[in-house]
Design a protein around this motif. Structure first.
Motif, short mmCIF file in Angstrom:
data_model
loop_
_atom_site.label_atom_id
_atom_site.label_comp_id
_atom_site.label_asym_id
_atom_site.label_seq_id
_atom_site.Cartn_x
_atom_site.Cartn_y
_atom_site.Cartn_z
N VAL A 168 0.86 -1.19 0.00
CA VAL A 168 0.00 0.00 0.00
C VAL A 168 0.90 1.24 0.00
O VAL A 168 1.81 1.34 0.82
N GLU A 197 -5.28 -1.40 4.03
CA GLU A 197 -4.70 -2.52 4.77
C GLU A 197 -5.78 -3.38 5.41
O GLU A 197 -5.71 -4.62 5.39
N THR A 198 -6.80 -2.73 5.97
CA THR A 198 -7.91 -3.46 6.58
C THR A 198 -8.65 -4.28 5.54
O THR A 198 -8.99 -5.45 5.76
N SER A 230 3.57 -1.20 3.97
CA SER A 230 2.76 0.01 3.86
C SER A 230 3.73 1.18 3.79
O SER A 230 4.50 1.41 4.72
N THR A 259 -6.56 -7.40 4.61
CA THR A 259 -6.59 -8.45 5.63
C THR A 259 -7.93 -9.19 5.65
O THR A 259 -7.99 -10.34 6.09
N ARG A 292 -4.05 4.62 4.08
CA ARG A 292 -3.30 3.36 4.11
C ARG A 292 -4.00 2.35 5.03
O ARG A 292 -4.11 1.18 4.69
N GLU A 293 -4.46 2.83 6.16
CA GLU A 293 -5.09 1.93 7.13
C GLU A 293 -6.36 1.28 6.56
O GLU A 293 -6.61 0.10 6.79
N VAL A 349 -0.66 -8.29 3.10
CA VAL A 349 0.08 -7.03 3.13
C VAL A 349 1.55 -7.32 3.36
O VAL A 349 1.93 -7.88 4.39
#
Length: 228
Positions: free
Chosen positions: A9, A21-22, A35, A25, A17-18, A32
């Motif tokens: 990412v 990433e979520t 990041s 997952t 980014r968060e 991932v």
């Protein structure tokens, strides 16, 4: 069972980014790897690691996502993530997989990922390709290829029973080969994983011929060979 797609990412906004990433997952066929807060960090990471897919913001300081996409030259697939619709045409001209406008829903994210998965599976499941040689398109089975050598403005494809000469760059041919079956070891050589008889830190031996591993490729080559 097919391995997960390795994702990175890249976005200068921590919250953006968060979110990605979520989503990664929550998606079984993705993982991932890293990041990154900017393209420069992502470039360094890509030099040392094999990345299947970048989720890439476009509007970033110093090096934009568009510039980054040109730098990696199709070595990995890209999904753009951006708040700016006006970049869409230029993004698709770079042959990216998809273009996601922020805020990005999970449903829309999954639609984009499905395109990546289909493309990767098709590429790695093919068992042949066609190349232009002697004014005709010649079929080559991947399993017959020993190695490929670049010589100035043409390539030699060494197979189990013949040598095929084509006028193409080694980089463009590399993009047509399944990454699970072939590996670039030098600016002038691509080799078949299954036909490697032995290797050292400096050379790979195929069909009693020692092919050099260049310094710039050494770390990534040895990492991949260690996993075979």
């Amino acid at each position: 069972m097919r391995s997960k797609l390795k994702c990175v990412v890249v976005d200068d906004e921590p919250m953006a980014r968060e979110i990605i990433e979520t989503y990664i997952t929550k998606t079984p066929n993705l993982e991932v790897l890293a990041s990154c807060k900017d393209a420069a960090e992502a470039i360094l990471f890509a030099q040392e690691n094999e990345v299947d897919l970048f989720f890439l913001d476009i509007n970033m300081p110093e090096i934009s996502g568009l510039s980054f996409a040109k730098i990696i030259k199709n070595k990995s697939q890209i999904i753009f993530t951006t708040a700016y619709r006006e970049y869409a045409i230029e993004g698709f001209n770079l042959n990216v997989v998809d273009y996601l406008l922020k805020p990005i829903s999970f449903d829309r994210f999954l639609q984009a990922v499905q395109k990546v998965s289909q493309s990767e599976i098709a590429k790695n499941n093919n068992d042949f390709m066609f190349v232009r040689s002697d004014r005709k398109m010649v079929k080559i089975d991947f399993k017959s290829i020993l190695y490929i050598e670049s010589l100035s403005d043409y390539l030699k494809i060494f197979t189990t029973d013949k040598i095929i000469v084509i006028r193409e760059t080694i980089t463009s041919l590399e993009e047509k080969l399944p990454s699970k079956k072939f590996i670039r070891i030098h600016r002038s050589f691509i080799v078949s994983f299954k036909n490697i008889s032995s290797y050292t830190n400096e050379f790979i031996e195929i069909n009693q011929k020692a092919l050099p591993i260049s310094r710039s490729y050494k770390e990534s080559v040895l990492q991949k060979l260690a996993k075979v």
